[in-house]
Design an enzyme around this catalytic site. Structure first.
Site, PDB file in Angstrom:
ATOM      1  N   THR A 155       0.862  -1.182   0.000  1.00 55.44           N
ATOM      2  CA  THR A 155       0.000   0.000   0.000  1.00 55.44           C
ATOM      3  C   THR A 155       0.903   1.237   0.000  1.00 55.44           C
ATOM      4  O   THR A 155       2.086   1.130   0.327  1.00 55.44           O
ATOM      5  CB  THR A 155      -0.846  -0.075   1.299  1.00 55.44           C
ATOM      6  OG1 THR A 155      -1.757  -1.148   1.150  1.00 55.44           O
ATOM      7  CG2 THR A 155      -1.566   1.197   1.630  1.00 55.44           C
ATOM      8  N   SER A 185     -11.005  -2.157   3.125  1.00 55.90           N
ATOM      9  CA  SER A 185      -9.657  -1.968   3.661  1.00 55.90           C
ATOM     10  C   SER A 185      -9.659  -0.884   4.748  1.00 55.90           C
ATOM     11  O   SER A 185     -10.524  -0.011   4.768  1.00 55.90           O
ATOM     12  CB  SER A 185      -8.767  -1.525   2.502  1.00 55.90           C
ATOM     13  OG  SER A 185      -7.647  -0.849   2.982  1.00 55.90           O
ATOM     14  N   GLY A 205      -0.425  -2.555   6.410  1.00 54.75           N
ATOM     15  CA  GLY A 205      -0.442  -3.821   7.146  1.00 54.75           C
ATOM     16  C   GLY A 205      -1.771  -4.516   6.975  1.00 54.75           C
ATOM     17  O   GLY A 205      -2.488  -4.269   6.006  1.00 54.75           O
ATOM     18  N   VAL A 206      -2.115  -5.359   7.926  1.00 58.02           N
ATOM     19  CA  VAL A 206      -3.377  -6.102   7.829  1.00 58.02           C
ATOM     20  C   VAL A 206      -4.517  -5.180   8.277  1.00 58.02           C
ATOM     21  O   VAL A 206      -4.587  -4.788   9.451  1.00 58.02           O
ATOM     22  CB  VAL A 206      -3.310  -7.387   8.682  1.00 58.02           C
ATOM     23  CG1 VAL A 206      -4.660  -8.099   8.688  1.00 58.02           C
ATOM     24  CG2 VAL A 206      -2.215  -8.306   8.155  1.00 58.02           C
TER      25      VAL A 206
HETATM   26  N1  ASP Z   1      -3.818  -2.167   4.796  1.00 57.51           N
HETATM   27  C1  ASP Z   1      -4.155  -2.711   3.492  1.00 57.51           C
HETATM   28  C2  ASP Z   1      -5.419  -3.515   3.607  1.00 57.51           C
HETATM   29  O1  ASP Z   1      -5.573  -4.262   4.542  1.00 57.51           O
HETATM   30  C3  ASP Z   1      -3.094  -3.581   2.909  1.00 57.51           C
HETATM   31  C4  ASP Z   1      -1.680  -3.099   3.060  1.00 57.51           C
HETATM   32  O2  ASP Z   1      -1.422  -2.124   3.734  1.00 57.51           O
HETATM   33  O3  ASP Z   1      -0.786  -3.729   2.470  1.00 57.51           O
HETATM   34  O4  ASP Z   1      -6.221  -3.432   2.713  1.00 57.51           O
END
Ligand code: ASP
Length: 280
Positions: A155, A185, A205-206
């Site tokens: 991201t 997201s 992140g997640v």
């Molecule tokens: N935060 C983003 C999501 O969960 C993914 C990422 O940051 O890589 O959609």
């Protein structure tokens, strides 16, 4: 004047030197351009500019080259927050546009500032955003080989502090890859992107972990209550550990502190606070 950008987490950074160097070079170039732009523009304008450059680079998981959802479609999410007016705007799961951060930039002037799906697309088309297919052949190949989850791209995000002391934050993503279609997201929520006059934070992140922790809003609130940016990040990441949360943040405070932190290795970022620093 300060600017910090991130390109998310990238597992290949650990193993693939060529890709790591390409990402370092890309972040280096974007942060230098953004800093130059910031000399004559507001923090908000600079964040839109920097995130657009990152969306246009297929090394990152935003705009061109984004991850593909489990039904084979790319849905993009992006948000923007102006610390001065404390207004948040964004698009969630929009298809077939090039720069979702620019649509967020247009939405900030409206009463209805966060749009999803078809409504977001309709707004985008009415505001000059033409059809654009963000799927690259490389992403399609990966999707077909079901490799996305192992080789996550990052991201993107930017936080800037301008010459008038105003802060803005922006974040843009193609999501996790292989998610249930239309999964939301964190990037277009206040958990993933938040700013006020005291601080601005962009997360990666997640998304589910970031939302569970209300991460960006929480860090900014702590800074607003008088805690330093570094301590606010550290305390919030301690809390994240309680549920093994996976996240990374970049931030700037009104005192000019610039900081990044991650729960796991290989978050990629670059900053310019007089001199350029890039992840190693
Ligand atoms: N935060 C983003 C999501 O969960 C993914 C990422 O940051 O890589 O959609």
């Amino acid at each position: 004047m300060k600017v910090i950008i991130h390109g998310g987490f990238f597992s290949e950074s650990a193993t693939n030197q060529k890709t790591k160097k390409a990402k370092q070079a890309a972040l280096n170039a974007v942060v230098a351009e953004a800093f130059e732009y910031l000399q004559h523009h507001t923090a908000l304008e600079t964040v839109i500019y920097a995130v657009s450059l990152l969306e246009d680079n297929d090394l990152f998981n935003a705009g061109l080259g984004s991850q593909i959802q489990s039904d084979g479609k790319v849905r993009l999410s992006a948000s923007l927050m102006d610390g001065k007016s404390q207004k948040f705007s964004g698009v969630i799961n929009i298809e077939n546009v090039k720069n979702p951060i620019q649509i967020s930039g247009q939405l900030i002037a409206y009463d209805d500032r966060v749009l999803s799906g078809d409504g977001a697309l309709h707004f985008a088309r009415q505001h000059g955003h033409e059809y654009f297919d963000p799927i690259t052949s490389e992403r399609q190949e990966e999707f077909e080989m079901k490799r996305n989850q192992q080789e996550r791209k990052g991201t993107v995000g930017c936080v800037a502090l301008d010459g008038d002391g105003n802060i803005a934050a922006g974040t843009s993503t193609g999501g996790k890859g292989f998610e249930i279609p239309c999964r939301v997201s964190d990037s277009a929520t206040v958990a993933g992107n938040f700013a006020n006059k005291f601080a601005g934070i962009s997360c990666t992140g997640v998304g589910e972990d970031i939302v569970n922790a209300a991460l960006a809003a929480k860090i900014v609130t702590r800074v607003s209550d008088g805690i330093s940016l570094a301590d606010a990040c550290k305390k919030s990441f301690e809390e994240l550990k309680r549920f093994d949360g996976f996240a990374g943040v970049i931030g700037i405070s009104y005192t000019g502190d610039i900081f990044h932190m991650d729960s796991h290795p290989y978050m990629v970022w670059a900053s310019n606070d007089g001199e350029i620093r890039v992840f190693d």
